[in-house]
Design a protein around this motif. Structure first.
Motif, short mmCIF file in Angstrom:
data_model
loop_
_atom_site.label_atom_id
_atom_site.label_comp_id
_atom_site.label_asym_id
_atom_site.label_seq_id
_atom_site.Cartn_x
_atom_site.Cartn_y
_atom_site.Cartn_z
N VAL A 185 0.79 -1.34 0.03
CA VAL A 185 -0.05 -0.07 0.10
C VAL A 185 0.79 1.27 -0.08
O VAL A 185 0.63 2.15 -0.70
CB VAL A 185 -0.83 0.05 1.33
CG1 VAL A 185 -1.57 1.25 1.44
CG2 VAL A 185 -2.13 -1.27 1.07
N GLY A 186 2.08 1.34 0.86
CA GLY A 186 2.85 2.30 1.00
C GLY A 186 3.41 2.72 -0.47
O GLY A 186 3.58 3.80 -0.61
N VAL A 187 3.46 1.79 -1.42
CA VAL A 187 4.22 2.24 -2.46
C VAL A 187 3.13 2.63 -3.45
O VAL A 187 3.63 3.77 -4.05
CB VAL A 187 4.51 0.66 -3.26
CG1 VAL A 187 5.21 1.13 -4.62
CG2 VAL A 187 5.49 -0.11 -2.36
N PHE A 188 1.86 2.68 -3.20
CA PHE A 188 0.85 3.02 -4.13
C PHE A 188 0.21 4.32 -3.80
O PHE A 188 -0.27 4.97 -4.46
CB PHE A 188 0.05 2.14 -4.70
CG PHE A 188 0.36 0.78 -5.37
CD1 PHE A 188 0.69 -0.32 -4.89
CD2 PHE A 188 0.56 1.18 -6.60
CE1 PHE A 188 1.25 -1.38 -5.64
CE2 PHE A 188 1.16 0.04 -7.44
CZ PHE A 188 1.56 -0.85 -7.03
N PHE A 189 0.30 4.62 -2.27
CA PHE A 189 -0.29 5.91 -1.91
C PHE A 189 0.77 6.58 -1.29
O PHE A 189 1.62 6.42 -0.64
CB PHE A 189 -1.11 5.40 -0.74
CG PHE A 189 -2.63 4.60 -1.43
CD1 PHE A 189 -3.47 5.26 -2.05
CD2 PHE A 189 -2.55 3.32 -1.42
CE1 PHE A 189 -4.45 4.63 -2.53
CE2 PHE A 189 -3.57 2.61 -1.99
CZ PHE A 189 -4.63 3.35 -2.64
N ARG A 190 0.60 7.82 -1.46
CA ARG A 190 1.55 8.86 -1.12
C ARG A 190 1.11 9.09 0.40
O ARG A 190 0.28 9.32 0.67
CB ARG A 190 1.34 10.26 -1.67
CG ARG A 190 1.28 10.15 -3.28
CD ARG A 190 2.48 11.12 -3.95
NE ARG A 190 3.75 10.93 -3.41
CZ ARG A 190 4.58 9.91 -3.75
NH1 ARG A 190 4.41 9.07 -4.45
NH2 ARG A 190 5.71 10.30 -3.11
N PRO A 191 2.32 9.06 0.92
CA PRO A 191 2.18 9.16 2.68
C PRO A 191 1.78 10.57 2.89
O PRO A 191 2.06 11.45 2.14
CB PRO A 191 3.60 9.06 2.99
CG PRO A 191 4.21 8.99 2.07
CD PRO A 191 3.81 8.77 0.84
N ILE A 192 1.16 10.85 4.10
CA ILE A 192 0.68 12.26 4.54
C ILE A 192 1.78 13.19 4.47
O ILE A 192 1.43 14.38 4.27
CB ILE A 192 -0.10 11.97 5.89
CG1 ILE A 192 -0.82 13.33 6.13
CG2 ILE A 192 0.89 11.66 6.87
CD1 ILE A 192 -2.29 13.10 5.51
N ASN B 135 3.19 18.58 -8.31
CA ASN B 135 2.28 19.46 -8.93
C ASN B 135 0.86 18.71 -9.92
O ASN B 135 -0.03 19.34 -9.87
CB ASN B 135 3.06 20.30 -10.36
CG ASN B 135 3.66 21.28 -9.70
OD1 ASN B 135 3.12 22.45 -9.33
ND2 ASN B 135 5.02 21.28 -9.31
N ILE B 136 1.19 17.50 -10.28
CA ILE B 136 -0.13 16.83 -10.90
C ILE B 136 -0.85 16.44 -9.94
O ILE B 136 -2.19 16.64 -9.65
CB ILE B 136 0.18 15.64 -11.81
CG1 ILE B 136 1.23 16.00 -12.70
CG2 ILE B 136 -0.77 15.00 -12.01
CD1 ILE B 136 1.76 15.00 -13.60
N ALA B 137 -0.33 16.03 -8.47
CA ALA B 137 -1.14 15.57 -7.48
C ALA B 137 -1.99 16.61 -6.85
O ALA B 137 -2.78 16.39 -5.94
CB ALA B 137 -0.09 14.85 -6.51
N TYR B 138 -1.54 17.75 -6.97
CA TYR B 138 -2.38 18.98 -6.44
C TYR B 138 -3.96 18.99 -6.83
O TYR B 138 -4.67 19.38 -6.26
CB TYR B 138 -1.90 20.63 -7.06
CG TYR B 138 -2.39 21.36 -6.60
CD1 TYR B 138 -2.05 21.96 -4.94
CD2 TYR B 138 -3.42 22.20 -7.26
CE1 TYR B 138 -2.75 22.93 -4.73
CE2 TYR B 138 -3.70 23.32 -6.54
CZ TYR B 138 -3.58 23.54 -5.39
OH TYR B 138 -4.26 24.88 -4.66
N GLY B 139 -4.23 18.21 -8.12
CA GLY B 139 -5.27 18.04 -8.53
C GLY B 139 -6.30 17.08 -7.55
O GLY B 139 -7.50 17.28 -7.55
N ARG B 140 -5.51 16.09 -7.02
CA ARG B 140 -6.39 15.35 -5.73
C ARG B 140 -5.18 14.95 -4.83
O ARG B 140 -4.68 14.00 -4.93
CB ARG B 140 -6.99 14.34 -6.26
CG ARG B 140 -7.76 13.42 -5.30
CD ARG B 140 -8.92 12.78 -5.85
NE ARG B 140 -8.45 11.81 -6.92
CZ ARG B 140 -8.07 10.93 -6.79
NH1 ARG B 140 -7.74 10.22 -5.68
NH2 ARG B 140 -7.58 9.89 -7.83
N GLY C 265 -3.37 13.13 -2.31
CA GLY C 265 -3.57 11.93 -1.79
C GLY C 265 -3.59 10.67 -2.81
O GLY C 265 -3.59 9.62 -2.53
N ALA C 266 -3.69 11.31 -3.94
CA ALA C 266 -3.75 10.46 -5.24
C ALA C 266 -2.44 9.42 -5.19
O ALA C 266 -1.26 9.86 -4.76
CB ALA C 266 -3.75 10.96 -6.58
#
Ligand code: ATP
Length: 307
Positions: free
Chosen positions: A1-8, A147-152, A154-155
């Motif tokens: 999971v840690g690999v696929f989800f950006r940590p907080i 910069n892309i993740a700014y769209g959502r 936690g993506a």
């Protein structure tokens, strides 16, 4: 999971990079909070995910009380439909879109989404249902990924990569020294105008809102870049209610319906071919004026129409 989800802490990192990109951030928040007096009504509800049917009925509005801009605008956009707003400069196209985002409050009539008056929805939930692609792309000093993740926020990495691919940004990223980890901004790699727009499109793919506002770029891009962006925008608008503030014929050709806006009213509406066939029609006049001015844009438009 840690690999696929950006940590907080990644989200914190994004927020901490704001000061370095403060000019952009301030411009962005200034844009979002144009009118701090616009706030949630008591009892305003969360919009959830809207279907995206948008209706303006008898909408009146002016930036100054003595100078009305919209004088009873009626306009209905079905969920998933793409509508292009065309018309002379200053006609009110941008204003129409700003009102949907509630950057300003209507002074008469109402705007509804899925039949709900937008004033009865919380601002945050309304705006989370709307994506904006405009010329003014807000970038902050940080990696392409952030910069892309700014769209959502936690993506996952996989979702970010998919958004980049759909925005046709993957080739650009692959050519950068550190791929998604490449730092952009003042001290990093500078993106071209077309690359910035693709990044903005990737963000919206990630955000996945049911409603889209395209405030079309007026700055010149080379034809190939323009075509790639037009294709990405066409993909992006699939299945979303899309309002296009159109300055170019190429985008208009993709629209399900074209609305000619003049003096804050819809004065003509129909499909491209239908409107062009109207002898002495306003759209036809605007079209002739533009094709006379910019032959290469016409070439793009004709090509798009032919396809
Ligand atoms: P363009 O094609 O040039 O972008 P437009 O059709 O989008 O024009 P608007 O930007 O909606 O037109 O502007 C409508 C009118 O409202 C214009 O007369 C403009 O000068 C005025 N206006 C726009 N924004 C503001 C503002 N923030 N404050 C005061 N007046 C404004």
């Amino acid at each position: 999971v840690g690999v696929f989800f950006r940590p907080i802490d990644k989200i914190n990192a994004i927020i901490e990079t704001y000061p370095r990109g403060i000019a952009g951030f301030q411009r962005y928040t200034a844009f979002l909070d144009t009118r701090p007096d616009i706030a949630d009504r008591e009892g305003a509800r969360d919009a959830g995910r809207l279907k995206g049917e948008v209706a303006y009925s008898g909408v009146r509005f002016g930036y100054a009380a003595d100078r009305p801009i919209l004088n009873g605008l009626d306009l209905c956009v079905r969920a998933g439909e793409t509508v292009a707003l065309v018309g002379p400069s200053g006609a009110g196209k941008t204003t129409i879109c700003s009102l949907l985002l509630r950057f300003y409050e209507v002074t008469g009539g109402a705007i509804t989404v899925d039949g709900i008056d937008i004033r009865d929805l919380t601002l945050a939930s309304l705006r989370s249902n709307i994506g904006i692609v405009s010329q003014d792309v807000f970038l902050f000093a940080g990696t392409i990924r952030d910069n892309i993740a700014y769209g959502r926020l936690g993506a996952s990495d996989a979702e970010i990569a998919e958004a980049a691919r759909r925005a046709r940004l993957d080739g650009v990223i692959a050519a950068l020294p550190d791929g998604f980890d490449t730092v952009i901004g003042e001290r990093g790699v500078k993106l071209s105008g077309g690359q910035k727009q693709r990044l903005a499109i990737a963000r919206i793919f990630l955000k996945n809102p049911p409603i889209l506002i395209l405030d079309e770029a007026t700055s010149a891009l080379d034809t190939e870049t323009e075509r790639a962006i037009q294709r990405s925008l066409a993909d992006l608008s699939q299945g979303r209610t899309t309002l296009v503030i159109a300055h170019r014929l190429a985008t208009i050709a993709h629209a399900d319906r074209i609305l000619v806006v003049e003096d804050g009213r819809v004065t003509e509406e129909g499909g491209h071919a239908d409107l062009l066939s109207r002898e002495g029609g306003r759209y036809r006049q605007l079209h002739e004026a533009q094709t006379g001015d910019a032959p290469h844009r016409l070439a793009i438009a004709n090509d798009t129409i032919a396809n």
